[in-house]
Design an enzyme around this catalytic site. Structure first.
Site, mmCIF file in Angstrom:
data_model
loop_
_atom_site.group_PDB
_atom_site.id
_atom_site.type_symbol
_atom_site.label_atom_id
_atom_site.label_comp_id
_atom_site.label_asym_id
_atom_site.label_seq_id
_atom_site.Cartn_x
_atom_site.Cartn_y
_atom_site.Cartn_z
ATOM 1 N N GLU A 113 -46.856 5.582 -10.147
ATOM 2 C CA GLU A 113 -46.511 4.575 -11.157
ATOM 3 C C GLU A 113 -45.094 4.759 -11.683
ATOM 4 O O GLU A 113 -44.730 4.214 -12.722
ATOM 5 C CB GLU A 113 -47.536 4.614 -12.294
ATOM 6 N N ARG A 168 -54.049 6.256 -12.537
ATOM 7 C CA ARG A 168 -53.194 5.602 -11.541
ATOM 8 C C ARG A 168 -52.274 6.569 -10.794
ATOM 9 O O ARG A 168 -51.853 6.291 -9.683
ATOM 10 C CB ARG A 168 -52.333 4.537 -12.222
ATOM 11 N N HIS A 196 -50.891 4.879 -18.776
ATOM 12 C CA HIS A 196 -49.700 5.614 -18.323
ATOM 13 C C HIS A 196 -49.393 6.673 -19.374
ATOM 14 O O HIS A 196 -49.649 6.463 -20.570
ATOM 15 C CB HIS A 196 -48.478 4.691 -18.231
ATOM 16 N N ASP A 214 -46.626 7.232 -20.651
ATOM 17 C CA ASP A 214 -45.662 6.744 -21.647
ATOM 18 C C ASP A 214 -46.318 5.909 -22.744
ATOM 19 O O ASP A 214 -45.639 5.355 -23.600
ATOM 20 C CB ASP A 214 -44.471 6.020 -20.999
ATOM 21 N N CYS A 266 -41.950 0.561 -21.660
ATOM 22 C CA CYS A 266 -42.375 -0.014 -20.367
ATOM 23 C C CYS A 266 -41.282 -0.893 -19.791
ATOM 24 O O CYS A 266 -41.125 -1.024 -18.594
ATOM 25 C CB CYS A 266 -43.598 -0.908 -20.531
#
Ligand code: SUG
Length: 444
Positions: free
Chosen positions: A174, A214, A250, A252, A371
């Site tokens: 990712e 992911r 994610h 982040d 993002c």
């Protein structure tokens, strides 16, 4: 060597819509099938780029991708002219049509993993496009991302842009959303921290139960090999599987780092103490002291972090040595987060300023400030060698606002994706954009 960090924000494409395609991403699922406003989305993103460029931060953009992805539609059996392909897909599988129309490349933190030249064995700046193979609507992005990165970072003396890893579950990748670089300053060797959600080849390893992980460990290791990173300055940290199951799709969404600071939630990592210990030691090796800014669950529960996107913020170094935190408006609307942030900037922390943006159009699909950007630390020579047409200036900002006003719709509903006129509008807009950015042939 001195280097400056540039944030490459994704310019939101004209087909931005809410299709509920990202299982495990709470916002994407909650807003499924509501009407989007692509014009507003693009203007919100441009306003962020402009404001940060005006403050003196390095700011550039990555272009949107050609939509709909006719190659995807044809590869799964929709045949005929473009209009026939669209009509058949709309009738037989609106969800596949939505995948082919997704504007998800706007979230450029997922475009690639980036290692600055100070970290790599061959002294070049390395990119590996992310295969994003966990989601159909994102699994083809890497083709155009690679192409755009090679067009912008063309000079092979300075830059290496690697193809995405094989698009198979073992190598789920990712990009920078699961990668944090910590350092003393952007131009000296840093520590690259890869955060993975699961391990393909270790049956005993823990993994989330409800939502997909992911990023795999195997993918992170492969990227580090491709970039020629040194073992002492590379870390692989497991994300806490429980928070993935709470919507942290994610890393982040639960942690952000910059220079020697790591701003993170208590529950971000599977083994917090182990992660910090490794980081501290690795950072000491590059002459930096870790500044760990931990947010306790008692102050901000994980659900509030996910709802506000507190950690999906940009942490930017200012000229005075302090840092600004770039946050979405939602952080002011979640009480625990608003009160935490007020205390943080008043506490004498290195984070002494909050910069707010309205990014609601992107946020409704689970994409916050972090993002929307890919960080690239560039030496002066590298900054001069990259394509200049994507660097944000007042002139480019105004040109792009006029371009958006001319080409973008202000309302897009799921049913509109069946309109053959939309495909023509998007194509016309992007052809003009490639001329504005000085990247001819980008969409051929
Ligand atoms: O991959 N949302 C994106 C959001 C990406 C956020 N990126 C980072 N955290 N770095 C995703 O889940 C939603 C698309 C839709 O449902 O229409 C989407 O793809």
């Amino acid at each position: 060597m001195s280097a400056r960090e540039f944030n490459f924000d994704g310019l939101v494409g004209p087909s931005h819509n809410y299709a509920g395609l990202s299982f495990g991403n709470v916002a994407s699922f909650s807003n499924v099938k509501s009407a989007s406003n692509p014009k507003l989305a693009a203007l919100q993103g441009l306003a962020k780029m402009r404001a940060l460029a005006a403050r003196g931060f390095g700011q550039a953009l990555l272009p949107p991708q050609d939509r709909p992805n006719f190659r995807l539609l044809r590869s799964v059996g929709f045949t005929g002219s473009d209009a026939e392909v669209l009509a058949k897909a709309a009738k037989e599988s609106p969800v596949i049509l939505a995948c082919a129309y997704s504007a998800s490349p706007m979230w450029t933190a997922n475009a690639a993993t980036v290692s600055p030249s100070a970290d790599s064995a061959d002294g070049r700046l390395h990119f590996t496009s992310a295969n994003l193979n966990n989601k159909l609507h994102r699994a083809f992005e890497h083709e155009q991302s690679t192409r755009a990165l090679r067009a912008i970072f063309k000079d092979e003396k300075h830059f290496a842009v690697h193809d995405a890893l094989p698009g198979t579950p073992a190598f789920g990748d990712e990009g920078a959303a699961n990668h944090t670089r910590l350092c003393k300053d952007h131009g000296s060797a840093g520590v690259e921290m890869f955060v993975y959600g699961r391990t393909e080849f270790d049956a005993a390893a823990t993994a989330p139960k409800k939502y997909p992980a992911r990023q795999t460990l195997e993918a992170s290791q492969a990227v580090a090999r491709l970039h020629g990173l040194s073992a002492e300055r590379t870390m692989y940290i497991q994300q806490n599987p429980d928070v993935i199951d709470q919507g942290v799709f994610h890393n982040d969404v639960i942690a952000v780092g910059n220079a020697n600071a790591l701003f993170y939630h208590e529950q971000a990592f599977a083994d917090e103490a182990g992660a910090l210990d490794q980081l501290r030691r690795a950072l000491a090796g590059v002459g930096a002291d870790l500044n760990a800014i931990r947010v306790d669950t008692a102050r901000v529960p994980v659900a509030d972090a996910v709802a506000s996107y507190l950690f999906n913020s940009q942490l930017l170094s200012k000229a005075d040595g302090k840092m600004a935190l770039v946050i979405p408006h939602e952080c002011q609307e979640v009480a625990s987060v608003a009160s935490y942030l007020e205390g943080l900037v008043a506490s004498g922390s290195v984070i002494d300023e909050l910069i707010h943006f309205d990014l609601r159009q992107s946020m409704r699909n689970g994409g916050g400030p972090a993002c929307l950007r890919l960080r690239v630390a560039l030496t002066d020579a590298e900054a001069a060698a990259m394509h200049q047409g994507v660097v944000m200036t007042e002139t480019l900002y105004h040109t792009l606002v006029a371009w958006v006003e001319k080409h973008y719709r202000d309302r897009l509903e799921p049913a509109d994706l069946a309109d053959p006129q939309l495909a023509i509008e998007v194509h016309t807009a992007l052809e003009e954009l490639s001329r504005i950015l000085g990247l001819p042939g980008l969409y051929d």
